[in-house]
Every structure is written in C-alpha cells, then in structure tokens.
Write an enzyme that holds these catalytic residues in place. Structure first.
Site, PDB file in Angstrom:
ATOM      1  N   GLY A  13      39.040  48.550  37.129  1.00  0.00           N
ATOM      2  CA  GLY A  13      38.935  47.290  36.304  1.00  0.00           C
ATOM      3  C   GLY A  13      37.677  47.128  35.542  1.00  0.00           C
ATOM      4  O   GLY A  13      36.859  47.973  35.899  1.00  0.00           O
ATOM      5  N   LEU A  14      37.610  46.204  34.907  1.00  0.00           N
ATOM      6  CA  LEU A  14      36.498  45.906  34.243  1.00  0.00           C
ATOM      7  C   LEU A  14      35.154  45.226  35.165  1.00  0.00           C
ATOM      8  O   LEU A  14      35.609  45.012  36.153  1.00  0.00           O
ATOM      9  CB  LEU A  14      36.585  44.964  33.010  1.00  0.00           C
ATOM     10  CG  LEU A  14      37.345  45.154  31.880  1.00  0.00           C
ATOM     11  CD1 LEU A  14      37.825  44.069  31.342  1.00  0.00           C
ATOM     12  CD2 LEU A  14      36.979  46.289  31.124  1.00  0.00           C
ATOM     13  N   SER A  15      34.146  45.520  34.542  1.00  0.00           N
ATOM     14  CA  SER A  15      32.913  45.041  35.083  1.00  0.00           C
ATOM     15  C   SER A  15      32.990  43.445  35.407  1.00  0.00           C
ATOM     16  O   SER A  15      33.488  42.937  34.643  1.00  0.00           O
ATOM     17  CB  SER A  15      31.638  45.391  34.545  1.00  0.00           C
ATOM     18  OG  SER A  15      30.316  44.599  35.246  1.00  0.00           O
ATOM     19  N   GLY A  16      32.860  42.892  36.855  1.00  0.00           N
ATOM     20  CA  GLY A  16      33.042  41.575  36.857  1.00  0.00           C
ATOM     21  C   GLY A  16      34.478  41.304  37.204  1.00  0.00           C
ATOM     22  O   GLY A  16      34.824  40.004  37.526  1.00  0.00           O
ATOM     23  N   ALA A  17      35.545  42.233  37.319  1.00  0.00           N
ATOM     24  CA  ALA A  17      36.736  41.778  37.537  1.00  0.00           C
ATOM     25  C   ALA A  17      37.077  41.500  39.099  1.00  0.00           C
ATOM     26  O   ALA A  17      38.117  40.736  39.516  1.00  0.00           O
ATOM     27  CB  ALA A  17      37.787  43.037  37.323  1.00  0.00           C
ATOM     28  N   GLY A  18      35.998  41.845  40.104  1.00  0.00           N
ATOM     29  CA  GLY A  18      36.195  41.384  41.348  1.00  0.00           C
ATOM     30  C   GLY A  18      36.437  42.651  42.201  1.00  0.00           C
ATOM     31  O   GLY A  18      37.096  42.393  43.625  1.00  0.00           O
ATOM     32  N   SER A  87      36.128  53.015  36.392  1.00  0.00           N
ATOM     33  CA  SER A  87      36.882  54.342  36.043  1.00  0.00           C
ATOM     34  C   SER A  87      37.832  54.121  34.871  1.00  0.00           C
ATOM     35  O   SER A  87      39.132  54.133  35.043  1.00  0.00           O
ATOM     36  CB  SER A  87      37.603  54.940  37.101  1.00  0.00           C
ATOM     37  OG  SER A  87      38.331  53.744  37.934  1.00  0.00           O
TER      38      SER A  87
END
Length: 176
Positions: A13-18, A87
């Site tokens: 997932g995106l940066s900051g997604a958890g 990724s």
C-alpha cells in the site's frame, strides 16, 4: 512426516497507509498465539541490506527480489514472515510470490485512500514530493498498481488498527 510451509503475509500500500503499524501489531498477536514470526519492513531494510538501492523502477525491483529471497529463507526456517513494503508494481509482487511460492504468499492490500495517507504523513514526504523535492514518490510522481486479487483488503481509513489485525488473524486461521 508432513512438512508445514510457513506463509509470508505481504502488506502492500501507499506510504502512510498503516502497513508497518499493522505488521507490528500482527507480529505481537501471532507471538501471543505461540507462532514463530519475523517482520521485514521497507524502511528498515533500506537502512541495511538494501541501502545501496534507490527508487528507480530497477532498484525497486531488486529491493523486492531481495526481500522475497529473505522471506523464503525465513519461511523455510520455520518462521511466518510479515513483510511491509509499498511494492508498487504488480509485476514485482508477482515475482515475490513466485520466489516465496504462490501457495505461501498472502498478498494484503492496505488500501487506505491517498488523502488519508497524506494527512498521516509525519515525515512530510508527500509535501516534499508535491513540491518536486522527491522524485519517484509512489502515489504522487510514481504509480501504485493496486492488487487485482489480494487475499485480503484493509482500508485503515475506515478500520481501526485492532480491526485490521483481527481480520488478518482470522484470515490466517482460516488458511490453516
């Protein structure tokens, strides 16, 4: 004797997604169940094993290849691996699955919306990327290809950390 192959849970997932928060909590939950578990995190590996890699598509590919090889070795040593990596490329995640073994690769999409990820950005990376100071930043100046058929999807904009980990634990129990 039946050999049990341990899985790799691949959080993408995106940066900051958890992803890292989920991974840390999942590791604790699995350890509490008596499972042998290890965590691989993108930020940590880029400070050591993968410190020679940048963020070009070629370097991202090599980063994921190395991580998958390490995860495969850890699985073979009897560990369940929790891997938290942006990724962004479907092809690279497919390569990781092939290295680890598709039957043992559990792709989990942490599908948190970009706006939520940006609001959580304690490092200021999105702001730097939008100002043009970070090249090849996933979700801003580089693409993120969401999984087409993830084993599980978690939106941490809608789910709490505890709910996300509970769903993951339930999914792992159902696979056994």
């Amino acid at each position: 004797m039946i050999e049990v192959q341990h899985p790799t849970v691949w959080l993408t997932g995106l940066s900051g997604a958890g992803k890292t928060s989920i991974a840390l909590s999942l590791v604790q939950a699995l350890k509490a169940q008596g499972r042998a578990v290890a965590m691989l995190d993108g930020d940590q590996l880029r400070h050591g094993l993968n410190r020679d890699l940048g963020f070009t598509p070629e370097d991202r590919h090599e980063n994921i290849r190395r991580v998958a090889e390490v995860a495969r070795l850890m699985n073979g040593a009897g560990l369940t691996v929790i891997a938290a990596f942006i990724s962004p490329s479907r092809a690279d995640r497919a390569m990781a699955a092939a290295i680890i073994g598709t039957a043992h690769f559990i792709e989990v999409h942490v599908s948190t919306p970009l706006a939520v990820c940006e609001a959580r950005d304690v490092k200021g990376l999105y702001e730097k990327a939008r100002a043009g100071h970070l090249a090849q930043f996933t979700g801003v100046s580089a693409p993120y290809e969401a999984p087409l058929a993830a084993a599980l999807t978690l939106d941490t904009g809608a789910l709490t950390l505890e709910e996300s980990v509970e769903r993951l634990c339930r999914h792992l129990q159902q696979r056994q």
